[in-house]
Scaffold this motif. Structure first.
Motif, PDB file in Angstrom:
ATOM      1  N   MET A 237       0.973  -1.482  -0.035  1.00 40.94           N
ATOM      2  CA  MET A 237      -0.124  -0.061   0.202  1.00 40.94           C
ATOM      3  C   MET A 237       0.878   1.179  -0.142  1.00 40.94           C
ATOM      4  N   PHE A 238       1.889   0.968   0.819  1.00 45.26           N
ATOM      5  CA  PHE A 238       2.406   2.440   0.815  1.00 45.26           C
ATOM      6  C   PHE A 238       4.035   2.285  -0.578  1.00 45.26           C
ATOM      7  N   SER A 239       4.201   1.302  -0.326  1.00 42.31           N
ATOM      8  CA  SER A 239       5.479   1.737  -2.002  1.00 42.31           C
ATOM      9  C   SER A 239       4.676   2.711  -3.024  1.00 42.31           C
ATOM     10  N   ASN A 240       3.940   2.112  -3.397  1.00 41.08           N
ATOM     11  CA  ASN A 240       3.641   4.681  -4.240  1.00 41.08           C
ATOM     12  C   ASN A 240       4.052   5.037  -3.929  1.00 41.08           C
ATOM     13  N   ILE A 241       4.020   5.723  -2.648  1.00 38.04           N
ATOM     14  CA  ILE A 241       4.360   6.525  -1.724  1.00 38.04           C
ATOM     15  C   ILE A 241       4.967   7.322  -1.369  1.00 38.04           C
ATOM     16  N   VAL A 242       6.152   5.334  -0.891  1.00 39.40           N
ATOM     17  CA  VAL A 242       7.447   5.539   0.567  1.00 39.40           C
ATOM     18  C   VAL A 242       8.280   5.912  -1.044  1.00 39.40           C
ATOM     19  N   ALA A 243       8.470   4.881  -2.113  1.00 37.58           N
ATOM     20  CA  ALA A 243       9.754   4.476  -2.531  1.00 37.58           C
ATOM     21  C   ALA A 243       9.783   5.997  -3.742  1.00 37.58           C
ATOM     22  N   ARG A 244       8.618   6.624  -3.644  1.00 44.61           N
ATOM     23  CA  ARG A 244       9.406   7.958  -5.012  1.00 44.61           C
ATOM     24  C   ARG A 244       8.486   8.752  -4.435  1.00 44.61           C
ATOM     25  N   ASP A 245       9.056  10.604  -5.285  1.00 48.79           N
ATOM     26  CA  ASP A 245       8.514  11.434  -4.890  1.00 48.79           C
ATOM     27  C   ASP A 245       7.704  11.820  -4.747  1.00 48.79           C
ATOM     28  N   ARG A 246       6.206  12.391  -4.506  1.00 46.10           N
ATOM     29  CA  ARG A 246       5.208  12.721  -4.316  1.00 46.10           C
ATOM     30  C   ARG A 246       4.863  12.825  -5.976  1.00 46.10           C
ATOM     31  N   PHE A 247       5.643  14.277  -6.164  1.00 46.28           N
ATOM     32  CA  PHE A 247       5.015  14.547  -7.381  1.00 46.28           C
ATOM     33  C   PHE A 247       5.377  13.970  -8.912  1.00 46.28           C
ATOM     34  N   SER A 248       6.353  12.437  -8.652  1.00 44.49           N
ATOM     35  CA  SER A 248       6.396  11.185  -9.587  1.00 44.49           C
ATOM     36  C   SER A 248       4.384  10.677  -9.604  1.00 44.49           C
ATOM     37  N   VAL A 249       4.668  10.458  -8.160  1.00 47.60           N
ATOM     38  CA  VAL A 249       2.948   9.771  -7.551  1.00 47.60           C
ATOM     39  C   VAL A 249       2.067  10.335  -8.006  1.00 47.60           C
ATOM     40  N   ALA A 250       1.923  11.860  -8.057  1.00 46.15           N
ATOM     41  CA  ALA A 250       0.950  12.889  -8.879  1.00 46.15           C
ATOM     42  C   ALA A 250       0.884  12.630 -10.883  1.00 46.15           C
ATOM     43  N   ALA A 251       1.889  12.250 -11.021  1.00 50.62           N
ATOM     44  CA  ALA A 251       2.198  12.115 -12.815  1.00 50.62           C
ATOM     45  C   ALA A 251       1.217  11.377 -12.947  1.00 50.62           C
ATOM     46  N   ASP A 252       1.346   9.840 -11.991  1.00 52.80           N
ATOM     47  CA  ASP A 252       1.064   8.741 -11.736  1.00 52.80           C
ATOM     48  C   ASP A 252      -0.474   8.634 -12.046  1.00 52.80           C
TER      49      ASP A 252
ATOM     50  N   THR B 255      14.404  18.512  -6.466  1.00 58.58           N
ATOM     51  CA  THR B 255      13.528  18.055  -6.532  1.00 58.58           C
ATOM     52  C   THR B 255      13.615  17.751  -8.521  1.00 58.58           C
ATOM     53  N   LEU B 256      13.145  18.237  -8.946  1.00 57.27           N
ATOM     54  CA  LEU B 256      13.058  18.568 -10.340  1.00 57.27           C
ATOM     55  C   LEU B 256      13.763  16.840 -11.214  1.00 57.27           C
ATOM     56  N   TYR B 257      15.436  16.852 -10.681  1.00 54.38           N
ATOM     57  CA  TYR B 257      16.249  15.993 -11.430  1.00 54.38           C
ATOM     58  C   TYR B 257      15.369  14.295 -10.768  1.00 54.38           C
ATOM     59  N   GLN B 258      15.266  14.536  -9.618  1.00 50.37           N
ATOM     60  CA  GLN B 258      14.328  12.732  -8.634  1.00 50.37           C
ATOM     61  C   GLN B 258      12.649  12.670 -10.121  1.00 50.37           C
ATOM     62  N   VAL B 259      12.228  13.864 -10.208  1.00 50.62           N
ATOM     63  CA  VAL B 259      11.159  13.440 -10.591  1.00 50.62           C
ATOM     64  C   VAL B 259      10.979  13.326 -12.512  1.00 50.62           C
ATOM     65  N   LEU B 260      12.406  13.692 -12.922  1.00 51.84           N
ATOM     66  CA  LEU B 260      11.788  13.370 -14.203  1.00 51.84           C
ATOM     67  C   LEU B 260      12.859  12.190 -14.695  1.00 51.84           C
ATOM     68  N   TYR B 261      13.830  11.994 -13.810  1.00 53.20           N
ATOM     69  CA  TYR B 261      14.369  10.047 -13.183  1.00 53.20           C
ATOM     70  C   TYR B 261      13.387   9.559 -13.183  1.00 53.20           C
ATOM     71  N   SER B 262      12.110   9.293 -11.814  1.00 58.49           N
ATOM     72  CA  SER B 262      11.217   8.546 -11.808  1.00 58.49           C
ATOM     73  C   SER B 262       9.526   8.447 -13.119  1.00 58.49           C
ATOM     74  N   CYS B 263      10.225   9.706 -14.099  1.00 62.77           N
ATOM     75  CA  CYS B 263       8.732   9.550 -15.174  1.00 62.77           C
ATOM     76  C   CYS B 263       9.727   9.467 -16.123  1.00 62.77           C
ATOM     77  N   TRP B 264      10.557   9.284 -16.260  1.00 64.48           N
ATOM     78  CA  TRP B 264      10.677   8.706 -17.536  1.00 64.48           C
ATOM     79  C   TRP B 264      11.668   7.040 -17.872  1.00 64.48           C
ATOM     80  N   VAL B 265      13.040   7.031 -16.188  1.00 68.97           N
ATOM     81  CA  VAL B 265      13.648   6.190 -16.385  1.00 68.97           C
ATOM     82  C   VAL B 265      12.516   4.682 -15.825  1.00 68.97           C
ATOM     83  N   SER B 266      11.982   5.435 -14.973  1.00 67.03           N
ATOM     84  CA  SER B 266      11.139   4.268 -13.725  1.00 67.03           C
ATOM     85  C   SER B 266       9.879   4.371 -14.179  1.00 67.03           C
ATOM     86  N   ARG B 267       9.244   5.023 -14.357  1.00 69.19           N
ATOM     87  CA  ARG B 267       7.705   4.748 -15.036  1.00 69.19           C
ATOM     88  C   ARG B 267       7.531   4.708 -15.979  1.00 69.19           C
ATOM     89  N   LYS B 268       8.380   5.647 -16.978  1.00 66.51           N
ATOM     90  CA  LYS B 268       8.354   5.677 -18.509  1.00 66.51           C
ATOM     91  C   LYS B 268       7.098   6.051 -19.084  1.00 66.51           C
TER      92      LYS B 268
END
Length: 542
Positions: free
Chosen positions: A374-389, A444-457
């Motif tokens: 339940m927490f993996s989506n929030i704890v493991a990634r930045d909140r902005f990436s979750v918002a994009a998801d 934070t911008l790097y974390q979000v871009l990396y998460s959205c581009w690399v992790s979330r694709k």
């Protein structure tokens, strides 16, 4: 008597040659010649005890005689209407529709007034002859409820699907969903399926749509069960109820696919269902995060106090001072979440992006083993990436303006999360590339871009915006007037019974100022070289 009817119920009812219609002799049909026969169960039989049965000398006898004539009078009135409508229809008269409406209004009133007069059998026979199925259904449940089942079976045999549809409409008008869905007849089940499909086609938001899946389960139409449960879950106000419906829908998909494995058109629907379940899990995870943030194990404590405590813990004094209206919106959204209200995607995005002190704390370590996912989506990634998801998952059901506005809000707040003037100061002058890279990798911008581009694709450029494209000004009227003002009107279904105050004109102006302030700081960040930093970070990520 005929002149009285034509003068009141049918004014101006004449033939084309100017003579009055001569239908009196045909008005009373043979089948109702004995409407006042002695074998009727007369509820007013005691009136017959009068010593003088002459209606001219006994008031009680006169009353009984008058009551006995109500049935023939009703039959006469109906026959006048039927004959006149037939003549006007044959002549293609423009007044036919108005006359039919008047007949449809008068007929049930006349029939139902026979019941308290002890003439229910007469009412039944008239309703049958003139095929007034709606009145027949009402009479079944009002005049003779003890024999309702027998009446229903008899009329279903006689009038078939038309009568069944009338029964369904009777139950629907009274919101008698249990009675509507409970039948022991295969024909009724088939007709009810057709009736439900027809009503949902007419009005996709009708109350019956929320219960239609129950009947689909009964008739083992699991493909329809899955589809309708997803639709009902979207309209559910309680997040736990929505999650239950989505879980049942997923089970129905599995059963449906096992029955028809050759069907492959459910892949996209299954994917959307999984994403909708993830939205519920994210909200559940956020609620757990907030309860643990307050050191409380009870998410049903005082909702308003808890909401403001959460807002205080997850925002800085600077944000509360700079954006007071957005702070209020955030607090109210948390309060709704505290009451287990299902938040739409836009609201969840605001809960994740408005606060400036909501970080990915390691709550999984203190959560139960069953809560880890339940927490993996929030704890493991930045909140902005979750918002994009969230926006990506929900975008298929969002209007374009809603999607674009939410996307701009996400990236605008991502850009505002870093102190670009301080970063510029640190890298000004003769500094090695390693220092520049280190500074940019800590943003934070790097974390979000990396998460959205690399992790979330997430596809580019569909889900990415440049700083210059992230201002709120194109969406200001929508955000304030269309989205937030109506949403924070009186809300009686909030779980606590409290009423939310509608946003005042002053609050609307404050919201406008808050969004304008976000744009102001974004413009200042662009002046500090944000465009160049964005390009360099994107180059590093890609």
């Amino acid at each position: 008597l005929y002149e009285r009817i034509t003068a009141t119920a049918l004014p101006g009812d004449e033939r084309s040659d100017g003579h009055a219609l001569g239908i009196y002799d045909d008005a009373v049909s043979i089948s109702h010649a004995d409407l006042s026969s002695s074998d009727d169960d007369d509820a007013l039989r005691s009136l017959a005890n009068a010593t003088d049965d002459d209606p001219h000398t006994s008031p009680l006898a006169l009353l009984r005689e008058t009551i006995d004539q109500v049935g023939p009078l009703a039959n006469l009135c109906f026959r006048v209407f039927v004959d006149r409508i037939a003549r006007l229809t044959a002549a293609a008269s423009a007044t036919t529709h108005d006359l039919v409406q008047r007949y449809d209004t008068l007929r049930p009133r006349f029939l139902l007034c026979l019941v308290p007069l002890g003439r229910a059998p007469v009412a039944f026979r008239l309703a049958e002859e003139y095929r007034d199925l709606a009145s027949l259904v009402t009479l079944v449940f009002v005049a003779d409820p003890a024999n309702a089942a027998a009446h229903l079976r008899r009329y279903v045999e006689r009038f078939s699907k038309d009568f069944a549809d009338t029964v369904f409409a009777f139950y629907e008008r009274r919101s008698a969903w249990a009675s509507l869905l409970h039948s022991q007849d295969d024909r009724f089940d088939l007709w009810l399926k057709e009736y439900i499909d027809m009503r949902i086609a007419e009005d996709p938001h009708c109350p019956l749509a929320a219960y239609s899946w129950i009947h689909d389960i009964k008739i083992a139409d699991f493909s329809a069960v899955a589809t309708r449960l997803v639709s009902a879950a979207r309209k559910a106000e309680d997040v736990d109820q929505a999650q239950t419906m989505l879980s049942l829908s997923k089970l129905a998909f599995v059963v449906s696919e096992s029955q028809s494995p050759e069907l492959d058109d459910t892949v996209e629907a299954r994917t959307r269902l999984d994403k909708a379940l993830e939205l519920c899990q994210i909200q559940a995870g956020l609620l757990h995060y907030f309860t643990m943030l307050l050191g409380s194990s009870d998410s049903k404590s005082d909702d308003r106090k808890a909401a403001y405590d959460v807002a205080l813990h997850t925002t800085t004094p600077e944000l509360r001072h700079r954006h007071p209206a957005l702070y209020i919106v955030f607090s109210e959204l948390v309060r709704r979440m505290w009451n287990h209200r299902a938040l739409p995607a836009e609201d969840l995005i605001d809960v994740l992006t408005i606060p400036d002190s909501l970080y990915s704390l390691d709550l999984a370590a203190s959560a139960d083993a069953g809560d880890q996912d339940m927490f993996s989506n929030i704890v493991a990634r930045d909140r902005f990436s979750v918002a994009a998801d969230i926006l990506c998952w929900a975008s298929f059901g969002l209007p374009e303006q809603t999607r674009e506005s939410a996307l701009r809000s996400i990236w605008r707040r991502v850009f505002l999360s870093d102190n670009w003037s301080e970063i510029r100061r640190k890298i000004t002058g003769d500094v090695p590339d390693s220092v520049l890279r280190s500074e940019l990798l800590n943003t934070t911008l790097y974390q979000v871009l990396y998460s959205c581009w690399v992790s979330r694709k997430l596809s580019h450029p569909e889900w990415y915006l440049l700083p210059a494209d992230s201002f709120s000004s194109p969406d200001l009227d929508y955000l304030v007037s269309t989205r937030l003002m109506p949403q924070f009107g009186p809300d009686s279904a909030n779980g606590s019974g409290a009423q939310l105050k509608p946003l005042s004109t002053t609050t609307a102006l404050a919201l406008t100022n808050d969004y304008a302030d976000e744009d102001k700081h974004l413009q200042a960040a662009i002046y500090c070289g944000l465009d160049g930093f964005y390009s360099e970070i994107l180059r590093i990520v890609v």
